[in-house]
Design a protein around this motif. Structure first.
Motif, PDB file in Angstrom:
ATOM      1  N   LEU A   1       9.120   3.274   4.633  1.00 34.96           N
ATOM      2  CA  LEU A   1       9.134   1.973   3.991  1.00 34.96           C
ATOM      3  C   LEU A   1      10.405   1.052   3.563  1.00 34.96           C
ATOM      4  CD1 LEU A   1       5.619   1.782   1.950  1.00 34.96           C
ATOM      5  CD2 LEU A   1       6.406   0.365   3.916  1.00 34.96           C
ATOM      6  N   ASP A   2      11.421   1.926   3.554  1.00 32.09           N
ATOM      7  CA  ASP A   2      12.797   1.389   3.240  1.00 32.09           C
ATOM      8  C   ASP A   2      13.305   0.651   4.447  1.00 32.09           C
ATOM      9  OD1 ASP A   2      12.731   3.979   4.400  1.00 32.09           O
ATOM     10  OD2 ASP A   2      14.880   4.155   4.067  1.00 32.09           O
ATOM     11  N   GLY A   3      12.615   0.471   5.803  1.00 32.07           N
ATOM     12  CA  GLY A   3      13.049  -0.022   7.023  1.00 32.07           C
ATOM     13  C   GLY A   3      12.662  -1.356   7.210  1.00 32.07           C
TER      14      GLY A   3
ATOM     15  N   ARG B   1       6.031  -7.025  -1.189  1.00 33.29           N
ATOM     16  CA  ARG B   1       6.788  -6.578   0.108  1.00 33.29           C
ATOM     17  C   ARG B   1       6.277  -7.152   1.648  1.00 33.29           C
ATOM     18  NH1 ARG B   1      10.101  -2.114   0.840  1.00 33.29           N
ATOM     19  NH2 ARG B   1      10.388  -1.786   3.074  1.00 33.29           N
ATOM     20  N   ILE B   2       5.098  -7.322   1.748  1.00 35.29           N
ATOM     21  CA  ILE B   2       4.536  -7.870   2.847  1.00 35.29           C
ATOM     22  C   ILE B   2       4.945  -9.573   2.863  1.00 35.29           C
ATOM     23  CG2 ILE B   2       2.750  -8.275   3.969  1.00 35.29           C
ATOM     24  CD1 ILE B   2       1.466  -5.775   3.444  1.00 35.29           C
ATOM     25  N   LEU B   3       4.697 -10.075   1.490  1.00 33.83           N
ATOM     26  CA  LEU B   3       4.878 -11.681   1.665  1.00 33.83           C
ATOM     27  C   LEU B   3       6.252 -11.927   1.361  1.00 33.83           C
ATOM     28  CD1 LEU B   3       1.842 -12.579  -0.626  1.00 33.83           C
ATOM     29  CD2 LEU B   3       2.080 -13.058   1.810  1.00 33.83           C
ATOM     30  N   GLY B   4       6.976 -11.135   0.537  1.00 34.35           N
ATOM     31  CA  GLY B   4       8.434 -11.260   0.415  1.00 34.35           C
ATOM     32  C   GLY B   4       8.584 -12.436  -0.412  1.00 34.35           C
ATOM     33  N   MET B   5       7.691 -12.831  -1.263  1.00 32.19           N
ATOM     34  CA  MET B   5       7.549 -14.017  -1.884  1.00 32.19           C
ATOM     35  C   MET B   5       7.296 -13.961  -3.290  1.00 32.19           C
ATOM     36  SD  MET B   5       5.302 -16.569   0.756  1.00 32.19           S
ATOM     37  CE  MET B   5       6.205 -17.907   1.217  1.00 32.19           C
ATOM     38  N   GLY B   6       7.857 -13.039  -3.857  1.00 27.57           N
ATOM     39  CA  GLY B   6       7.567 -12.615  -5.373  1.00 27.57           C
ATOM     40  C   GLY B   6       7.943 -13.777  -6.408  1.00 27.57           C
ATOM     41  N   ASP B   7       8.719 -14.608  -5.944  1.00 29.25           N
ATOM     42  CA  ASP B   7       9.112 -15.639  -7.047  1.00 29.25           C
ATOM     43  C   ASP B   7       7.972 -16.665  -7.087  1.00 29.25           C
ATOM     44  OD1 ASP B   7      11.549 -14.618  -6.690  1.00 29.25           O
ATOM     45  OD2 ASP B   7      12.651 -16.098  -5.973  1.00 29.25           O
ATOM     46  N   VAL B   8       7.387 -17.004  -5.938  1.00 28.94           N
ATOM     47  CA  VAL B   8       6.272 -17.909  -5.800  1.00 28.94           C
ATOM     48  C   VAL B   8       4.942 -17.430  -6.587  1.00 28.94           C
ATOM     49  CG1 VAL B   8       4.713 -19.230  -4.435  1.00 28.94           C
ATOM     50  CG2 VAL B   8       7.001 -18.868  -3.722  1.00 28.94           C
TER      51      VAL B   8
ATOM     52  N   ASP C   1       3.841   6.668   9.726  1.00 28.25           N
ATOM     53  CA  ASP C   1       5.253   5.898   9.584  1.00 28.25           C
ATOM     54  C   ASP C   1       4.754   4.345   9.768  1.00 28.25           C
ATOM     55  OD1 ASP C   1       7.540   4.305  10.695  1.00 28.25           O
ATOM     56  OD2 ASP C   1       7.898   5.771  12.020  1.00 28.25           O
ATOM     57  N   ALA C   2       5.370   3.474   8.522  1.00 30.11           N
ATOM     58  CA  ALA C   2       4.925   2.159   8.212  1.00 30.11           C
ATOM     59  C   ALA C   2       4.936   1.181   9.491  1.00 30.11           C
ATOM     60  CB  ALA C   2       5.629   1.890   7.226  1.00 30.11           C
ATOM     61  N   ALA C   3       5.945   1.723  10.391  1.00 28.35           N
ATOM     62  CA  ALA C   3       6.419   0.995  11.360  1.00 28.35           C
ATOM     63  C   ALA C   3       5.521   1.289  12.743  1.00 28.35           C
ATOM     64  CB  ALA C   3       7.984   1.238  11.719  1.00 28.35           C
ATOM     65  N   THR C   4       4.625   1.944  12.682  1.00 30.49           N
ATOM     66  CA  THR C   4       3.783   2.300  13.730  1.00 30.49           C
ATOM     67  C   THR C   4       2.901   1.277  14.300  1.00 30.49           C
ATOM     68  OG1 THR C   4       3.513   4.484  12.712  1.00 30.49           O
ATOM     69  CG2 THR C   4       2.150   4.156  14.817  1.00 30.49           C
TER      70      THR C   4
ATOM     71  N   GLY D   1      12.727   5.781   0.941  1.00 30.51           N
ATOM     72  CA  GLY D   1      14.202   5.968   1.271  1.00 30.51           C
ATOM     73  C   GLY D   1      14.309   7.544   1.791  1.00 30.51           C
ATOM     74  N   GLU D   2      15.435   7.727   2.150  1.00 29.41           N
ATOM     75  CA  GLU D   2      15.964   9.088   2.702  1.00 29.41           C
ATOM     76  C   GLU D   2      16.287  10.159   1.687  1.00 29.41           C
ATOM     77  OE1 GLU D   2      18.733   8.791   5.774  1.00 29.41           O
ATOM     78  OE2 GLU D   2      17.680   7.100   6.749  1.00 29.41           O
TER      79      GLU D   2
END
Length: 265
Positions: A201-203, A244-251, A173-176, A227-228
């Motif tokens: 990973l959709d969470g 995804r981790i950075l959430g900074m695709g534009d930069v 689980d990605a949230a572990t 996803g489910e």
């Protein structure tokens, strides 16, 4: 893992010429992004092997293992395989029901022996059934526990020795969080994992555990559950995860464009 990562990023950042069209901060984001990709296996990430054989799915209780088996069967059948799902979780009756329901949804046969508690006996019968039915890939859904215990590990070792799987995939689980690292190490030591499947990973979890598991075990993350729905399993792409981790695709995109312009001149 974090310390090593910071040190490598620092070394790269200190040696970089700052491009005139972007700020140092933006350029640092690009350096961090590239290092994240490298940490998760680089751009030459192994494409999953869809060859026929036996696949064993392992992991703790509640990590999404049974659902992942169904998703994987669907993905493999799309890639020309004829999978058979095998219910080897003999402790949780609902696990067999769940696998059978998933099998119907993805139109993949499921092999189960409800009154048998010895997984090796189930596995032997399943392999014969697969041969008889012309199924060329067998996915074993194994039992999970809330925590790793020796009894569970020994059962998995016996199963592995019997079916000699091409793939032993840890479903995590990605949230572990950091606990995932101990889990991955333990399973790898006992079974010799061939790869990792990250679920959920959709969470909100951004999947930092992915970094640590990859770095500590050295094993590739091969698939990601995003996803489910039963189509929501895809080959893992380090670039996508880094973004995804950075959430900074534009930069990152901005710096890449500046870099190209700089190289052109």
């Amino acid at each position: 893992v974090a310390k090593d990562f910071i040190e490598r990023t620092k070394q790269r950042a200190l040696g970089q010429e700052v491009l005139t069209s972007v700020t140092p901060g933006q350029q640092i984001v690009k350096v961090v992004h590239d290092e994240l990709i490298a940490l998760m296996g680089g751009e030459t990430q192994v494409t999953p092997n869809y060859a026929s054989g036996n696949w064993m799915m392992v992991g703790l209780h509640g990590c999404g293992k049974t659902t992942t088996c169904g998703k994987l069967a669907k993905l493999l059948s799309k890639n020309g395989r004829k999978p058979l799902l095998v219910a080897c979780d003999v402790y949780r009756p609902a696990a067999i029901d769940q696998l059978e329901t998933l099998g119907r949804q993805v139109q993949i046969p499921v092999f189960a022996v409800r009154d048998e508690k010895d997984v090796t006996k189930i596995a032997k019968q399943a392999l014969s059934a697969a041969q008889a039915q012309g199924r060329d890939l067998v996915i074993f859904d194994t039992a999970g526990r809330l925590h790793i215990d020796e009894e569970l590990v020994q059962e998995l070792v016996r199963l592995r020795d019997l079916v000699k799987p091409q793939e032993i995939l840890l479903v995590a689980d990605a949230a572990t969080g950091q606990e995932a690292v101990n889990i991955a190490e333990h399973f790898d030591k006992a079974l010799g994992l061939t790869g990792i499947v990250l679920t959920k990973l959709d969470g909100d979890a951004r999947g930092g555990a992915a970094l640590s598991m990859r770095a500590v075990t050295g094993k590739p993350i091969k698939f990601a559950g995003v996803g489910e729905k039963l189509d929501d399993l895809e080959a893992f792409l380090p670039e996508r995860m880094a973004g995804r981790i950075l959430g900074m695709g534009d930069v990152v995109g901005l710096v890449e464009k500046a870099q190209e312009a700089f190289d052109a001149n």
